[in-house]
Design a protein around this motif. Structure first.
Motif, PDB file in Angstrom:
ATOM      1  N   ASP B  46     -25.606 -42.570  41.042  1.00  0.00           N
ATOM      2  CA  ASP B  46     -25.248 -41.217  41.481  1.00  0.00           C
ATOM      3  C   ASP B  46     -25.195 -40.276  40.291  1.00  0.00           C
ATOM      4  OD1 ASP B  46     -25.042 -41.252  44.292  1.00  0.00           O
ATOM      5  OD2 ASP B  46     -23.224 -42.459  44.114  1.00  0.00           O
ATOM      6  N   ASN B  47     -26.332 -39.725  39.947  1.00  0.00           N
ATOM      7  CA  ASN B  47     -26.396 -38.737  38.882  1.00  0.00           C
ATOM      8  C   ASN B  47     -26.949 -37.436  39.461  1.00  0.00           C
ATOM      9  OD1 ASN B  47     -25.553 -40.311  36.609  1.00  0.00           O
ATOM     10  ND2 ASN B  47     -27.512 -41.377  36.702  1.00  0.00           N
ATOM     11  N   LEU B 102     -30.659 -32.094  42.967  1.00  0.00           N
ATOM     12  CA  LEU B 102     -30.920 -33.358  43.653  1.00  0.00           C
ATOM     13  C   LEU B 102     -30.054 -34.470  43.087  1.00  0.00           C
ATOM     14  CD1 LEU B 102     -34.789 -33.971  43.889  1.00  0.00           C
ATOM     15  CD2 LEU B 102     -33.244 -33.284  45.713  1.00  0.00           C
ATOM     16  N   ASN B 103     -29.630 -35.379  43.938  1.00  0.00           N
ATOM     17  CA  ASN B 103     -29.037 -36.625  43.488  1.00  0.00           C
ATOM     18  C   ASN B 103     -30.164 -37.509  42.959  1.00  0.00           C
ATOM     19  OD1 ASN B 103     -28.072 -39.486  43.741  1.00  0.00           O
ATOM     20  ND2 ASN B 103     -26.251 -38.470  44.542  1.00  0.00           N
ATOM     21  N   GLN B 104     -29.845 -38.362  41.983  1.00  0.00           N
ATOM     22  CA  GLN B 104     -30.887 -39.249  41.435  1.00  0.00           C
ATOM     23  C   GLN B 104     -31.490 -40.141  42.513  1.00  0.00           C
ATOM     24  OE1 GLN B 104     -29.765 -41.670  37.976  1.00  0.00           O
ATOM     25  NE2 GLN B 104     -31.106 -43.265  38.793  1.00  0.00           N
ATOM     26  N   THR B 132     -36.028 -30.832  34.004  1.00  0.00           N
ATOM     27  CA  THR B 132     -34.697 -31.144  34.523  1.00  0.00           C
ATOM     28  C   THR B 132     -33.666 -30.569  33.550  1.00  0.00           C
ATOM     29  OG1 THR B 132     -34.861 -33.292  33.396  1.00  0.00           O
ATOM     30  CG2 THR B 132     -35.352 -33.256  35.746  1.00  0.00           C
ATOM     31  N   PRO B 133     -33.361 -29.263  33.641  1.00  0.00           N
ATOM     32  CA  PRO B 133     -32.387 -28.674  32.712  1.00  0.00           C
ATOM     33  C   PRO B 133     -30.985 -29.273  32.839  1.00  0.00           C
ATOM     34  CG  PRO B 133     -33.050 -27.089  34.389  1.00  0.00           C
ATOM     35  CD  PRO B 133     -33.933 -28.275  34.543  1.00  0.00           C
ATOM     36  N   THR B 134     -30.699 -29.866  33.990  1.00  0.00           N
ATOM     37  CA  THR B 134     -29.462 -30.646  34.138  1.00  0.00           C
ATOM     38  C   THR B 134     -29.871 -32.056  34.534  1.00  0.00           C
ATOM     39  OG1 THR B 134     -28.262 -28.705  34.917  1.00  0.00           O
ATOM     40  CG2 THR B 134     -27.268 -30.840  35.377  1.00  0.00           C
ATOM     41  N   ALA B 135     -29.409 -33.030  33.769  1.00  0.00           N
ATOM     42  CA  ALA B 135     -29.725 -34.427  34.076  1.00  0.00           C
ATOM     43  C   ALA B 135     -28.469 -35.246  33.827  1.00  0.00           C
ATOM     44  CB  ALA B 135     -30.879 -34.928  33.206  1.00  0.00           C
ATOM     45  N   GLY B 136     -27.860 -35.712  34.922  1.00  0.00           N
ATOM     46  CA  GLY B 136     -26.627 -36.488  34.810  1.00  0.00           C
ATOM     47  C   GLY B 136     -26.831 -37.820  34.109  1.00  0.00           C
ATOM     48  N   GLY B 137     -28.023 -38.344  34.173  1.00  0.00           N
ATOM     49  CA  GLY B 137     -28.350 -39.596  33.493  1.00  0.00           C
ATOM     50  C   GLY B 137     -29.725 -39.470  32.872  1.00  0.00           C
TER      51      GLY B 137
END
Lengths: 85, 150
Positions: B46-47, B102-104, B132-137
């Motif tokens: 869940d990123n 989007l969720n990963q 992807t300017p925001t990437a949780g992982g």
């Protein structure tokens, strides 16, 4: 939406898939998702182009994207003719 | 008018493009992007990701240049459009054409109806980049794009 210009699908393991129509702004080529009614229609409508425009183009004067493309390409051709790359 | 598909991959970066489609430096022609798919092939987690499609005015420096494949094997690419992936120098961004959170675990697809395509101008090194300017992982992400060479 009548005569949508695109369709968007988000497939997620959580809940149902999200699907909606999209339109492409006739002034800047931005893709705008359209939520089903009764959600308000995003952006605006250009009476000159007879087509939908995005929020940021809604209050600006009519500059069709095709004209912008032609201007970019003409500028590039002019630069090349002068020897610049 | 020939149709092509290309897949661009990289380990997600918040500052460098996942992929780009730009007009070649010479013999440029317009292209219309009519199908886009984003997703991650990494182990599910869940990123949060923000995916953006941006117009770009330079091609940057791509790590590699995947070859677009003709959807009709009778067609051949006239090298008018260059695909790049895993950039080390980011293409210069301009207008954001689409921004999707989007969720990963999620997969995104957008398909244009005729007339609703994203247009790449016949201008050297101008085109469209995917990032992807925001990437949780910082995991492996993939963009698949189909375009119609004009």
């Amino acid at each position: 939406m009548r005569r949508p210009q695109g369709y968007l699908i988000i497939t997620s393991p959580y809940g149902a898939d999200l699907e909606c129509d999209t339109f492409t702004c006739v002034h800047c080529n931005t893709i705008v998702p359209v939520q089903p009614a009764p959600a308000p229609m995003p952006g605006g409508f250009c009476g000159m182009c007879r087509s939908f425009v995005c929020d940021s183009c809604a209050d600006k004067e009519c500059t069709p994207f095709e004209k912008q493309l032609e201007a970019w390409e003409a500028k590039d051709r002019a630069r090349r003719s002068m020897g610049f790359k | 008018m020939a149709k092509f598909g290309v897949t661009m991959q990289r380990t997600a970066s918040t500052t460098l493009a996942t992929g780009s489609l730009t007009a070649a430096a010479s013999s440029m022609r317009r292209a219309k992007v009519y199908d886009l798919m984003f997703g991650s092939e990494a182990t599910p987690a869940d990123n949060a990701f923000l995916w953006q499609v941006q117009r770009c005015t330079t091609a940057g420096t791509a790590g590699t240049n995947p070859t677009p494949l003709a959807l009709d094997s009778a067609d051949s690419l006239a090298t008018t459009i260059v695909a790049g992936q895993a950039h080390t120098v980011d293409p210069t961004g301009a207008t954001v054409l689409m921004s999707i959170g989007l969720n990963q675990r999620a997969t995104f697809r957008w398909v244009a109806a005729p007339g609703g395509e994203l247009v790449i101008p016949a201008t050297a090194s101008n085109g469209i980049k995917f990032e992807t300017p925001t990437a949780g992982g910082l995991v492996s992400v993939t963009v698949t794009a189909h375009f119609d060479e004009q």
